[in-house]
Design a protein around this motif. Sequence first.
Motif, mmCIF file in Angstrom:
data_model
loop_
_atom_site.group_PDB
_atom_site.id
_atom_site.type_symbol
_atom_site.label_atom_id
_atom_site.label_comp_id
_atom_site.label_asym_id
_atom_site.label_seq_id
_atom_site.Cartn_x
_atom_site.Cartn_y
_atom_site.Cartn_z
ATOM 1 N N ASP A 331 -1.617 32.904 -2.019
ATOM 2 C CA ASP A 331 -0.538 32.035 -2.456
ATOM 3 C C ASP A 331 0.763 32.400 -1.732
ATOM 4 O O ASP A 331 0.760 33.174 -0.769
ATOM 5 C CB ASP A 331 -0.382 32.061 -3.978
ATOM 6 C CG ASP A 331 0.085 30.714 -4.540
ATOM 7 O OD1 ASP A 331 0.091 29.716 -3.792
ATOM 8 O OD2 ASP A 331 0.432 30.636 -5.728
ATOM 9 N N THR A 332 1.885 31.858 -2.221
ATOM 10 C CA THR A 332 3.149 32.028 -1.488
ATOM 11 C C THR A 332 3.810 33.380 -1.730
ATOM 12 O O THR A 332 4.727 33.754 -0.994
ATOM 13 C CB THR A 332 4.149 30.925 -1.890
ATOM 14 O OG1 THR A 332 4.308 30.926 -3.314
ATOM 15 C CG2 THR A 332 3.650 29.564 -1.443
ATOM 16 N N SER A 335 4.287 35.506 1.271
ATOM 17 C CA SER A 335 4.692 34.762 2.470
ATOM 18 C C SER A 335 5.664 35.532 3.351
ATOM 19 O O SER A 335 5.731 35.315 4.563
ATOM 20 C CB SER A 335 5.341 33.430 2.076
ATOM 21 O OG SER A 335 4.434 32.600 1.406
ATOM 22 N N ASN A 368 -3.279 28.282 -0.351
ATOM 23 C CA ASN A 368 -2.395 27.574 -1.270
ATOM 24 C C ASN A 368 -3.144 27.359 -2.583
ATOM 25 O O ASN A 368 -4.297 26.940 -2.580
ATOM 26 C CB ASN A 368 -1.978 26.228 -0.676
ATOM 27 C CG ASN A 368 -1.178 25.384 -1.657
ATOM 28 O OD1 ASN A 368 -1.750 24.781 -2.553
ATOM 29 N ND2 ASN A 368 0.125 25.348 -1.502
ATOM 30 N N LEU A 376 5.708 25.680 -6.109
ATOM 31 C CA LEU A 376 5.864 25.966 -4.682
ATOM 32 C C LEU A 376 7.170 26.731 -4.500
ATOM 33 O O LEU A 376 8.256 26.157 -4.571
ATOM 34 C CB LEU A 376 5.866 24.668 -3.867
ATOM 35 C CG LEU A 376 4.522 23.931 -3.815
ATOM 36 C CD1 LEU A 376 4.697 22.558 -3.184
ATOM 37 C CD2 LEU A 376 3.492 24.740 -3.038
ATOM 38 N N ALA A 434 6.189 28.259 1.161
ATOM 39 C CA ALA A 434 4.912 27.693 1.595
ATOM 40 C C ALA A 434 4.992 27.246 3.043
ATOM 41 O O ALA A 434 4.028 27.377 3.810
ATOM 42 C CB ALA A 434 4.518 26.523 0.694
ATOM 43 N N HIS A 435 6.141 26.729 3.459
ATOM 44 C CA HIS A 435 6.325 26.315 4.850
ATOM 45 C C HIS A 435 6.311 27.529 5.776
ATOM 46 O O HIS A 435 5.715 27.487 6.861
ATOM 47 C CB HIS A 435 7.636 25.544 5.002
ATOM 48 C CG HIS A 435 7.617 24.190 4.357
ATOM 49 N ND1 HIS A 435 8.409 23.144 4.784
ATOM 50 C CD2 HIS A 435 6.902 23.707 3.313
ATOM 51 C CE1 HIS A 435 8.177 22.079 4.036
ATOM 52 N NE2 HIS A 435 7.280 22.410 3.126
#
Length: 831
Positions: A331-332, A335, A368, A376, A434-435
Amino acid sequence: MSTADNRLDEERTRTGLSKDALNRAFLDNLFYIQGRSLEVATDNNLYQAAAYTVRDRMLERWIKSARIYKDQSARTVCYLSAEFLLGPHLANNMINLGITEVAREVAEELGLDFERIIESEEEPGLGNGGLGRLAACYMDSLATTQIPAIGYGIRYEFGIFDQVIVDGWQVEKGDTWLRNGNPWEIMRPKLAFPVGFGGYSEAYTDEHGVPRQRWRPNLVVNGVAYDTAIMGYGVTNVNLLRLWKSEAPESFNFGAFNVGDYYGAVHAKIEAETISKVLYPNDEPVAGKELRLKQQFFFVSCSLQDMIRLELRHTGHLERFHHKYAIQLNDTHPSLAVAELMRLLLDDHLMTWDQAWEITRNSCHFTNHTLLPEALETWSVELFECLLPRHLEIIYEINRRFLDEVRVHFLGDDERVARMSLIDEQGGRRVRMAHLAAVGSKAINGVAELHTELLKSTVMKDFNDLWPERFHNVTNGVTPRRFIVASNPELAALITETCGNDRWVQDLECLRDLEPHAEDHALQQRWREVKTNAKRKLSNWLGERTGFAPDPETLFDVQAKRFHEYKRQHLNLLHIVWLYEQIKQRPNIDLTPRTFIFGGKAAPGYFMAKLMIKLINAVGEVINTDPQVNGYLRVLFMPDFNVKNGQRLYPAADLSEQISLAGKEASGTGNMKFSMNGALTIGTLDGANIEIRDEVGHENFFLFGMTAAEVQQQQAAGYEPWELYQRDEQLRAAVDLISSGLFSHGDTELFRPLTENLIHSDPFMVLADFNDYRERQQEVDHAYKDRHHWNRMSILNTTRMGKFSSDRSIKEYAERIWQVTPMSADLSSPF
């Protein structure tokens, strides 16, 4: 006895799997580690001795696995997750070692209660729910499928809160899971990495005249490693779970102490330890958001520094880092690995941008887990500037280069450029995590077929348009070792006996061998006995904790999952209220007696979810004490739902409620655990429900509700819940009964936020699906009356769940995303 004989005897005591070796090791660990004899040992003393005895037998496998992986330069999966909801270790590790029955015999010969020792283990609550439980299943399967792997996360001192119910309300209490120690972990005090926060970034020119940047943080903490062995089933491979604890580089400031500043003397220690103190604080206030970002960066930085250390120690350089490590971002939350790996390679190891980006983009892979916009993650640019100034610079540069690529690929499409930017410029500038993960990863995957398709067509459509080759689906799975063998040993034994072997434990597709016996009345009878025994055990447990012990002969209708409006516990409850009214109006109604069981926790700051828990308990209070109704219905709330309690619940369920609004649940894994244990599902075409229904057979699944496409059409046309409420007399009666104060001692205001939200907003379209749900529940009622038919459906649900083993999921990741091959840790090789 000679010295050699003594050494041999000691080795057998430490590693032997015979009954004598286990007996001696257990007593030794009780005496030499716990300082206790059997006569004065507490339950915790006995558990700790058992845990050390089992861990001793894993250590040789663990060290040899690490040595073999290193010598063979094995490509290694590094699974980065902010949560690992492991569940109790002892029973699971005994299963994976193959010593459960021998250990039981040892306990009996010593006059000990084997089950009580197992029950004494404190669960490490290092996760909120499905995300962390999935990570734990994947660690089990990585070892079982012989994939070299390291799991990286945070050693939270306080895990997910313990839930108690007071006057029907959820009350949170601290999860002090470490209060009696943790025998499964090994602290590595010398394995510590500095992690910075705040400060500023400064430019300089290196000795070769190359412009560089360096970060000057104003706070530095140390991340100290705590290691736990993760044993595979039926193999000798043992992988590593490495969790990080935050500590101050200097715990005590004598200068501050000597001038009377006693708080200042320990302030650094307090500030540092706060980072790994508690799992996911309520992120409403700014302080909570800041701490959560600190936690995410902390474990990501420690983990990447550890990988770099290992690679430099082995090869002396980092040019092939991405060939050695496949980093999976769960998941994020992890990140920031994209930006931190770039910083480490650029600033600490003086690579060029292109070198660093090539390594980063080929190391990272992103899973994701959600389609919900609020899930998000984004962080304000202001907070980033304050906490991670150098990383914000790197994110800006990644974004600049990335958007140039987007402009070339989609000429003149400025709106798309704005949508795809790593920085959201609308309503306050925010970093889209997420991007960042998508841009910095080699592969992006969803967790169920529907979820992946919706991911590609909605929240990540622009990225799929640009890089369709990066998108994959890997449907989630769960480990059968914990969720059948450990949770439901009677069912596991019956399956093994009927199939003639236990190959299914390691290859769940072998459950298909059970299918030809589904019509066998003798098997059906034994199957029903196993289910009834599980229901009886759960009933006794619930009776001790809630005061109500449900009748095991009733249909156990179970909804156990995190409380969230999109999971629609209120749809389930509306049906119960409707049934209640039907019974009151028609006392001689022909209904299958049911026990409705709810379980799950609500986030401390989630008012509507906590109010739903109160309503469930309030409805239960009325129904359970109404003699006109309680012969038909009982409503119970299982307190403190966690892995341990889930292992009581999954085997006992007859009906599994998987009733989220189509298009909102990414996958779900509770649906898999229930079906594996023979529960039938009532559910929507959402998440992995679709694939479960296809596997078990449409005739063995109670389907209701709109499809994801129909949901979108309804919403686009303008959904009006008020009109449904006015038009449907039975629906209106159920809602009005809640509003009337019947379940709140006459207080008509208590549950008004729930009913008003349903009537005037209903964002998850409960009212739209109510009638279809109610009709399907009537089919359940009729089906349960035919026990032969129900037992057959139950057997087929278990038999056809092979696809949903986490072993299958891991094999798909390994082949399609990580390009990692299995490697056997052969114990016959020397150290």
